[in-house]
Structure formats: C-alpha cells, structure tokens
Write a protein that holds these residues in place. Structure first.
Motif, mmCIF file in Angstrom:
data_model
loop_
_atom_site.group_PDB
_atom_site.id
_atom_site.type_symbol
_atom_site.label_atom_id
_atom_site.label_comp_id
_atom_site.label_asym_id
_atom_site.label_seq_id
_atom_site.Cartn_x
_atom_site.Cartn_y
_atom_site.Cartn_z
ATOM 1 N N ILE A 231 90.647 53.062 -30.105
ATOM 2 C CA ILE A 231 91.270 54.048 -29.233
ATOM 3 C C ILE A 231 92.310 54.890 -29.968
ATOM 4 C CG2 ILE A 231 93.022 52.445 -28.320
ATOM 5 C CD1 ILE A 231 92.636 53.915 -25.594
ATOM 6 N N SER A 232 93.089 54.284 -30.869
ATOM 7 C CA SER A 232 94.084 55.068 -31.616
ATOM 8 C C SER A 232 93.409 56.055 -32.558
ATOM 9 C CB SER A 232 95.011 54.135 -32.401
ATOM 10 O OG SER A 232 95.800 53.363 -31.526
ATOM 11 N N THR A 233 92.310 55.619 -33.185
ATOM 12 C CA THR A 233 91.558 56.509 -34.073
ATOM 13 C C THR A 233 90.932 57.646 -33.280
ATOM 14 O OG1 THR A 233 91.073 54.616 -35.497
ATOM 15 C CG2 THR A 233 89.721 56.585 -35.789
ATOM 16 N N LEU A 234 90.371 57.338 -32.109
ATOM 17 C CA LEU A 234 89.780 58.356 -31.245
ATOM 18 C C LEU A 234 90.814 59.416 -30.870
ATOM 19 C CD1 LEU A 234 87.518 57.677 -28.173
ATOM 20 C CD2 LEU A 234 89.516 59.124 -27.909
ATOM 21 N N VAL A 235 92.011 58.975 -30.514
ATOM 22 C CA VAL A 235 93.064 59.908 -30.121
ATOM 23 C C VAL A 235 93.466 60.798 -31.291
ATOM 24 C CG1 VAL A 235 95.479 60.049 -29.410
ATOM 25 C CG2 VAL A 235 93.926 58.495 -28.234
ATOM 26 N N ARG A 236 93.608 60.216 -32.475
ATOM 27 C CA ARG A 236 94.013 61.009 -33.640
ATOM 28 C C ARG A 236 92.961 62.054 -33.982
ATOM 29 N NH1 ARG A 236 96.621 59.025 -39.332
ATOM 30 N NH2 ARG A 236 98.303 58.613 -37.866
ATOM 31 N N GLN A 237 91.687 61.721 -33.789
ATOM 32 C CA GLN A 237 90.613 62.628 -34.180
ATOM 33 C C GLN A 237 90.338 63.720 -33.143
ATOM 34 O OE1 GLN A 237 87.255 60.107 -35.022
ATOM 35 N NE2 GLN A 237 88.076 59.411 -36.986
ATOM 36 N N THR A 238 90.989 63.652 -31.981
ATOM 37 C CA THR A 238 90.794 64.661 -30.927
ATOM 38 C C THR A 238 92.062 65.501 -30.817
ATOM 39 O OG1 THR A 238 89.427 63.049 -29.728
ATOM 40 C CG2 THR A 238 90.147 65.013 -28.523
ATOM 41 N N PRO A 239 92.033 66.757 -31.261
ATOM 42 C CA PRO A 239 93.261 67.561 -31.333
ATOM 43 C C PRO A 239 94.042 67.613 -30.024
ATOM 44 C CG PRO A 239 91.483 68.666 -32.485
ATOM 45 C CD PRO A 239 90.869 67.479 -31.821
ATOM 46 N N SER A 240 93.354 67.737 -28.892
ATOM 47 C CA SER A 240 94.073 67.850 -27.620
ATOM 48 C C SER A 240 94.746 66.529 -27.222
ATOM 49 C CB SER A 240 93.118 68.293 -26.505
ATOM 50 O OG SER A 240 92.072 67.350 -26.346
ATOM 51 N N MET A 241 94.281 65.417 -27.783
ATOM 52 C CA MET A 241 94.854 64.114 -27.469
ATOM 53 C C MET A 241 95.870 63.641 -28.505
ATOM 54 S SD MET A 241 91.564 61.862 -26.291
ATOM 55 C CE MET A 241 90.486 62.307 -24.924
ATOM 56 N N ALA A 242 95.857 64.248 -29.687
ATOM 57 C CA ALA A 242 96.649 63.751 -30.811
ATOM 58 C C ALA A 242 98.123 63.491 -30.483
ATOM 59 C CB ALA A 242 96.520 64.710 -31.996
ATOM 60 N N PRO A 243 98.776 64.325 -29.664
ATOM 61 C CA PRO A 243 100.187 64.031 -29.349
ATOM 62 C C PRO A 243 100.396 62.702 -28.639
ATOM 63 C CG PRO A 243 99.645 66.313 -28.792
ATOM 64 C CD PRO A 243 98.356 65.630 -29.116
ATOM 65 N N MET A 244 99.324 62.133 -28.072
ATOM 66 C CA MET A 244 99.448 60.871 -27.356
ATOM 67 C C MET A 244 99.365 59.653 -28.275
ATOM 68 S SD MET A 244 99.989 61.270 -24.167
ATOM 69 C CE MET A 244 99.913 62.506 -22.875
ATOM 70 N N GLU A 245 99.060 59.857 -29.558
ATOM 71 C CA GLU A 245 98.823 58.706 -30.433
ATOM 72 C C GLU A 245 99.968 57.697 -30.440
ATOM 73 O OE1 GLU A 245 97.839 57.489 -35.053
ATOM 74 O OE2 GLU A 245 97.810 59.603 -34.479
ATOM 75 N N PRO A 246 101.254 58.106 -30.521
ATOM 76 C CA PRO A 246 102.323 57.100 -30.541
ATOM 77 C C PRO A 246 102.440 56.316 -29.236
ATOM 78 C CG PRO A 246 103.120 59.244 -31.317
ATOM 79 C CD PRO A 246 101.792 59.475 -30.685
ATOM 80 N N PHE A 247 101.846 56.826 -28.160
ATOM 81 C CA PHE A 247 102.055 56.217 -26.847
ATOM 82 C C PHE A 247 100.850 55.443 -26.321
ATOM 83 C CE2 PHE A 247 104.315 60.322 -27.093
ATOM 84 C CZ PHE A 247 105.612 59.845 -27.117
ATOM 85 N N ILE A 248 99.647 55.731 -26.846
ATOM 86 C CA ILE A 248 98.449 55.185 -26.238
ATOM 87 C C ILE A 248 98.388 53.670 -26.356
ATOM 88 C CG2 ILE A 248 97.050 55.593 -28.315
ATOM 89 C CD1 ILE A 248 95.912 55.701 -24.630
ATOM 90 N N TRP A 249 98.685 53.124 -27.537
ATOM 91 C CA TRP A 249 98.625 51.671 -27.705
ATOM 92 C C TRP A 249 99.782 50.987 -26.974
ATOM 93 C CZ3 TRP A 249 94.759 48.827 -28.206
ATOM 94 C CH2 TRP A 249 94.813 47.530 -28.705
#
Length: 393
Positions: A231-249
C-alpha cells in the motif's frame, strides 16, 4: 490463587501488547513503509519486493506449524524472550546488506520469530489473564499489532523527513525493538508452577467445520496481505495519492488498535463465523477503494478499513478454531490452531509473490488487488458455512 502484583493482569496485558508491537508491528510489518525507499534506492523491482515479503510469510508459516505441533517443549516466557531478541536482531541486520538472498534469509527468520511469539506469548498471556479473572484484557494484548504498525509508520516517516535512508530506518526500528524487549522482560515476570507446554493428541478428532474455516482463513491471508505489503508503494507511485504516503500506514495502524475489541463485541452479537464473514466483506471494500479511485481520501479510507479488520478477522478465526477443538485435545487446541494458521500462512505467502509479479507485469496493483477482493468475498461465504449458534465468543 490471585497473581502477585508483579504479575498483575494489567502488567501482563501490557507486556503482551509490547511483545506484539515488537514482533508483529515492527519486526513483521515495518517492511511495508520502508519498502518504497528500498525500491527507489537499491533498487528493487516489485517482483523482488514481493519475494522478500513472501519469504517472511514462509517463515511465519514454518514457525506456526512447528510451534503449534506440540514438538516444542519448555517455558513459554523463555521462548517468547529469545524469539523477540532474534526478531530485533534480524530487523537491524536488514540495514547491513544489499543482497537479495540475504534479505530472503533475514525475513524468513523474522517471520519464524513472529509466529513463535504469536503462538507462545499469546497462549501465555491469555492463560494468565483467564486465571486472574480478567480475560476481557485480551484486546489490550492484541492491540499491540496496531500500536506497532503505528509506531513503525511514525519511525519511517520521521526518519524520511530527516533524510535518513532505508538502512537507517531499519536500524532505528531495531532500536525501538530493543527498548520494547527490555520492557517485556521487566513486565512479564515468571510465575512459579506455570503450566509447561503440553503435547498434543495426534488421535484427537477434528470438527468437519474446520475445513471451510481453514479455507476461509487461507483466502483471508491471501486477500489482506497484498495491500498490507504494497500500500505504501502504491501510494508513492500514484501522483495524486503521493502526499498521503506519510499517513497511510499510520492510518492502518491506528485503525488496528481498537479493532480486536470491536470485532469481539460484534462476535458476541452475531457469533464469530458470521462476524468473520462481515469483516472480510468490509475489508474487501477497503482494498477495492485503494485501486478503484486515485483519490488520496479514498486510499486513506481503504487503509483504515484494512487496519480495522485484519486483526479482528485473525482473532475471530483463532477463537472459532479453539471453540471447535474437541475434548480429545486434552485442553490444548494447538492442533486446531495449527490447521488454520497453516492455511493462513500459505495464503499470505502466495499473496505478495503473486501481487509483486502481476504488478511488475501489468504496471499497476489493480489486478492483484481486485484478485484479493474476490478472495475475501469467497472467504466470507466459506465463513458462513461454519456458522453455528453454539460458536460464540
């Protein structure tokens, strides 16, 4: 006889919580938020990343089968402390190599440790809480998984904000594990005359409902783990989701903390198998949300639904297996638990290897994630086949 204050049920529950945080939340799941940094820096392909995760789950499978078989004898507290120490060691050692075979070996060993602690520490803590008349504190013990996931998210995000790379992140995670190990050693005091590990009865009968339960549990293992790994890798690879990476996990971990208490309560209302089926469907919705929308809010909700169900399903499945154990097991349900844990281990071992391979082939995690959704829906149907009014919490 009531426990001495040094082994009070509250101390015991918190010792179990810290142990789960070390070996599961950090030792087992810190790989998820660190993975995007490793993919970018080493680099790792999605296929290699999936194989490394699968090695960890293969170790968990082996450890589950061995620890549940009755072959291991001795003191559960000693086994717990040694395996916690080895888990911390393998976590720190991940920072010291760039070799894929070494990663596979270290993650296998880490998975082995997590299984031993899950089986031995959980049995010991739950037994002590029951003897103390406080079985309701069991949810504190299992909350350690979510607490550890949340801690791992904070560690990795904090280290990333300070430009500390993946190797330093593994080391800091191991340092947190050392602190936790000392706390468990202090809180989880030995109890004189504590029952040693019993042997199992190979001739004991197995309830036929274990078949759909085991199949359901295995599909659940496959269904949750693809998103839990990537899920963290998926978020990083999707530009519109990337800002959520520090928060998703972090969202996954925070949602997991109260999840066992929540789903045990639901189990009281509807029975464990039906509640397990419902949780599988909720989790399927969450996983679908992570790939059917490119919205950061959608993936955050999906992560929260994943975190809010996977430990609840784990607990409900284990409680159902214990309640299906017949008197022939002489009070030791490890044979029943071994069946579902083995099925779970196979599912979660196949999941990341499949997910990484298909993502590498198709260029996205959509197909593997939707496969996981289908597996969870089937798991829900199989869980309903186990339903019986007598199988309640």
């Amino acid at each position: 006889m009531p426990m001495a204050d040094s082994c009070s049920p509250i101390r015991t529950a918190f010792a179990g919580m810290i142990a789960m945080a070390i070996v599961m939340g950090i030792g087992r799941f810190v790989y998820t938020p660190i993975l995007p940094y490793m993919v970018d820096s080493i680099p790792l392909s999605e296929s290699h990343a999936g194989l490394i995760a699968a090695a960890n789950f293969f170790g968990y499978l082996v450890g589950s089968v061995v620890s549940s078989s009755g072959l291991i004898r001795g003191n559960r507290r000693i086994w717990t402390l040694w395996m916690l120490g080895l888990s911390v060691l393998t976590t720190g050692a991940m920072s010291m190599t760039l070799s894929i075979p070494n990663y596979l070996l270290l993650r296998f060993a880490g998975g082995l440790c997590s299984a031993f602690v899950m089986v031995f520490c959980s049995a010991m803590v739950l037994d002590r809480l029951t003897l103390a008349g406080r079985p309701n504190l069991s949810h504190v013990h299992f909350a350690g998984v979510g607490s550890g996931i949340a801690l791992s998210a904070v560690i990795v995000a904090g280290m990333g904000a300070m430009s500390v790379g993946w190797a330093g992140q593994w080391l800091v995670a191991a340092l947190a594990g050392i602190v936790g190990l000392v706390a468990v050693f202090v809180l989880l005091q030995p109890v004189g005359g504590e029952t040693p590990l019993p042997t199992t009865n190979a001739d004991s009968k197995i309830d036929r409902r274990m078949i759909p339960l085991s199949l359901s549990y295995g599909l659940f293992g496959f269904g949750y783990v693809i998103t839990a790994t990537f899920i963290s890798t998926l978020v990083r690879q999707t530009p519109s989701m990337a800002p959520m990476e520090p928060f998703i996990w972090l969202a996954v971990g925070l949602a997991a903390i109260p999840s066992v208490a929540l789903w045990v309560w639901v189990g009281h209302l509807f029975g464990n198998p039906a509640s397990m089926a419902l949780a599988c469907l909720v989790e399927a919705v969450g996983i679908a949300a992570t790939v059917l929308s490119d919205s950061g809010v959608a993936v955050l909700i999906g992560g929260a639904l994943l975190g809010g169900t996977f430990m609840g399903i784990t607990a409900l499945g284990m409680m159902t297996a214990r309640q299906l154990a017949v008197s022939g097991t002489r009070g030791d349900p490890r044979r029943m638990l071994g069946l579902i844990v083995a099925a779970f281990g196979i599912g979660q071992m196949i999941g990341p290897a499949y997910g990484g391979y298909i993502a590498n082939l198709t260029g996205s995690f959509t197909v593997p994630s939707l496969t996981a959704v289908a597996a969870l829906v089937i798991a829900a149907g199989l869980a309903l086949l186990v339903k019986d009014d007598k199988i309640n919490t």
